[in-house]
Design an enzyme around this catalytic site. Structure first.
Site, PDB file in Angstrom:
ATOM      1  CG  ASP A  39       2.045   1.851   1.242  1.00 43.03           C
ATOM      2  OD1 ASP A  39       1.289   2.226   2.166  1.00 43.03           O
ATOM      3  OD2 ASP A  39       1.710   0.992   0.389  1.00 43.03           O
ATOM      4  CB  SER A  70     -10.695 -16.855  -9.833  1.00 47.55           C
ATOM      5  OG  SER A  70     -10.177 -17.234  -8.575  1.00 47.55           O
ATOM      6  N   GLY A 125      -7.667 -11.730   1.294  1.00 43.93           N
ATOM      7  CA  GLY A 125      -8.148 -10.813   2.330  1.00 43.93           C
ATOM      8  C   GLY A 125      -7.516 -11.054   3.683  1.00 43.93           C
ATOM      9  N   GLY A 127      -4.166  -9.975   4.369  1.00 47.79           N
ATOM     10  CA  GLY A 127      -3.022  -9.101   4.581  1.00 47.79           C
ATOM     11  C   GLY A 127      -1.752  -9.571   3.894  1.00 47.79           C
ATOM     12  CG  LEU A 128      -0.447 -13.219   3.675  1.00 49.11           C
ATOM     13  CD1 LEU A 128      -0.320 -14.717   3.553  1.00 49.11           C
ATOM     14  CD2 LEU A 128       0.736 -12.649   4.457  1.00 49.11           C
ATOM     15  CB  SER A 129      -0.398  -8.118  -0.908  1.00 46.55           C
ATOM     16  OG  SER A 129      -0.765  -6.976  -1.609  1.00 46.55           O
ATOM     17  CB  SER A 131      -5.774  -7.035  -3.758  1.00 46.24           C
ATOM     18  OG  SER A 131      -4.887  -6.361  -2.910  1.00 46.24           O
ATOM     19  CG  ASP A 176       0.315  -4.209  -0.607  1.00 44.00           C
ATOM     20  OD1 ASP A 176       1.246  -4.103   0.198  1.00 44.00           O
ATOM     21  OD2 ASP A 176      -0.893  -4.188  -0.286  1.00 44.00           O
ATOM     22  CE1 TYR A 226      -4.068   0.356   3.925  1.00 45.37           C
ATOM     23  CE2 TYR A 226      -5.042   2.047   2.538  1.00 45.37           C
ATOM     24  CZ  TYR A 226      -3.967   1.251   2.871  1.00 45.37           C
ATOM     25  OH  TYR A 226      -2.800   1.371   2.184  1.00 45.37           O
TER      26      TYR A 226
END
Ligand code: ADP
Ligand code: MG
Length: 388
Positions: A39, A70, A125, A127-129, A131, A176, A226
């Site tokens: 991306d 949260s 954290g 990798g499934l986004s 964030s 994402d 990254y």
């Protein structure tokens, strides 16, 4: 239903009002089926939003602040609406919501305060986004509760990305945020990250199932590596632009690689060029229902990420190697930034239970830790949930 209930109970515990006027929102995570680390290089990616994500119960109030709690973090996030929002006032997870609210506030002044309680079944954290799910969730809540109609979903994706780049300091691309905002059931998104336009590719994968395998390995290196990969790609592009006009690295050809001045840059660019082409091959395969070909492209993608982009790790490699030799396995690869996090696999439903059982054992034997395996479905993007 249980997660909605937890979110509602959590909200009721922090406010003293009765149960009425609670609004519910959901924001999904995503998996990227193909097109990794593409991306921010302006090419094609093929993600989908998934049926795991973050649930929020929300109630408006008259105070000039937004309060987000949260379930998975002790510190609340409190954002004042009458004071300037500055990133130094926030730490850790608070930076994601604060960044989004800062970005929206620059376009349209937010005056409506609210309390939100969020509960998630998306590993953080990994990798499934999670964030982007959190950013999109907060963005959607603000747009709905303040009745802001002038910010489109596309703009929302862009400003969530901006928030992650500037407030959090991760130089992520647009994939994402775009995937979790626009997601749709039974389809993969083919997203052109240069022009930020998408089309849909049907994903009726029966009899194959899409699995996520969480290595449960903390991605300690992910942030710094990254940003380093992004810098290397920018450098490769800069060197190639001296010999031909390129808008982004995905437009380069393999024959251009001879003009790069070191082997690391050659490997990084080779991954980017071949991965981008794989996404377009995958589109054609899916349009013709050729899942076997898609599976092969996933294996190729993983090999390229491991050897050329060097963002895999032994845990992810173990999952992919296992899938390749299993009779029910069709394809597998790491998904997300790498260095741990999750892999995805396409597995025939006939051998599914055996695959899961044997993978658990194999993974434990190889790594000394357990992995988590769950099935996901391409699903709707962030939305307000209106109970029937
Ligand atoms: P990924 O996006 O792959 O899950 P990131 O490192 O990009 O990994 O984002 C993870 C971060 O997002 C967490 O460390 C946390 O700060 C924030 N986050 C995600 N989900 C939640 C949640 N439910 N509540 C609070 N913060 C969250
Ligand atoms: Mg993220």
């Amino acid at each position: 239903m249980i997660l909605w209930q937890q979110a509602i109970t959590g909200l009721k515990n922090i406010t003293s009002h009765p149960e009425d006027n609670i609004r519910l929102f959901f924001s999904p995570g995503r998996v990227n089926v193909l097109g990794e680390h593409i991306d921010y290089n302006g090419g094609w990616v093929m993600p989908c939003a998934i049926d795991k994500g973050i649930y929020a119960a929300v109630r408006l109030h008259d105070e000039p602040l937004i309060r987000i709690i949260s379930q998975s973090h002790n510190e609340p996030c409190i954002i004042p609406l009458k004071k300037e929002i500055v990133s130094a006032d926030f730490t850790g997870w608070q930076r994601y919501p604060a960044g989004v609210i800062f970005e929206i506030n620059r376009l349209v002044k937010i005056s409506q305060g609210f309390d939100a309680y969020v509960v998630s079944n998306l590993p953080e954290g990994s990798g499934l986004s999670s964030s982007a799910a959190l950013e999109a969730l907060i963005g959607k809540i603000v747009l709905h509760t303040s009745s802001i109609h002038t910010i489109s979903d596309r703009q929302l994706a862009l400003l969530c990305k901006q928030a992650e780049n500037d407030f959090v300091g991760v130089q992520c691309g647009i994939m994402d945020q775009y995937a979790v905002i626009f997601g749709k059931a039974n389809a993969l998104m083919l997203l052109d990250c240069e022009n930020i336009e998408h089309e849909w590719v049907p994903f009726e994968s029966y009899p194959y199932r899409l699995l996520v395998i969480d290595t449960q390995k903390p991605r300690t290196l992910a942030g710094s590596a990254y940003n380093e990969r992004k810098m290397q790609c920018d450098k490769a592009l800069e060197q190639l632009q001296r010999i031909k006009p390129l808008q982004n690295l995905c437009e380069a050809e393999l024959t251009d690689l001879q003009h790069l001045d070191n082997y690391t840059l050659i490997k990084r660019a080779r991954h980017v060029i071949t991965e981008n082409k794989r996404v377009l091959f995958a589109r054609n395969s899916l349009l013709q229902g050729q899942f076997i070909h898609l599976g092969e492209l996933m294996y190729q993608s993983h090999a390229s990420l491991r050897n050329d982009y060097e963002v895999s790790c032994k845990e992810l490699d173990a999952i992919v190697d296992f899938t390749r030799q299993h009779e029910a396995g069709l394809g597998a690869r790491m998904t997300g930034a790498g260095f741990g996090g999750c892999a995805i696999a396409l597995v025939h439903e006939k051998g599914l239970e055996r695959y899961k059982e044997q993978l658990q054992k194999f993974y434990f034997y190889q790594t000394g830790t357990a992995c988590l395996i769950f099935e996901v479905q391409p699903s709707q993007g962030v939305h307000e949930y209106i109970p029937a």
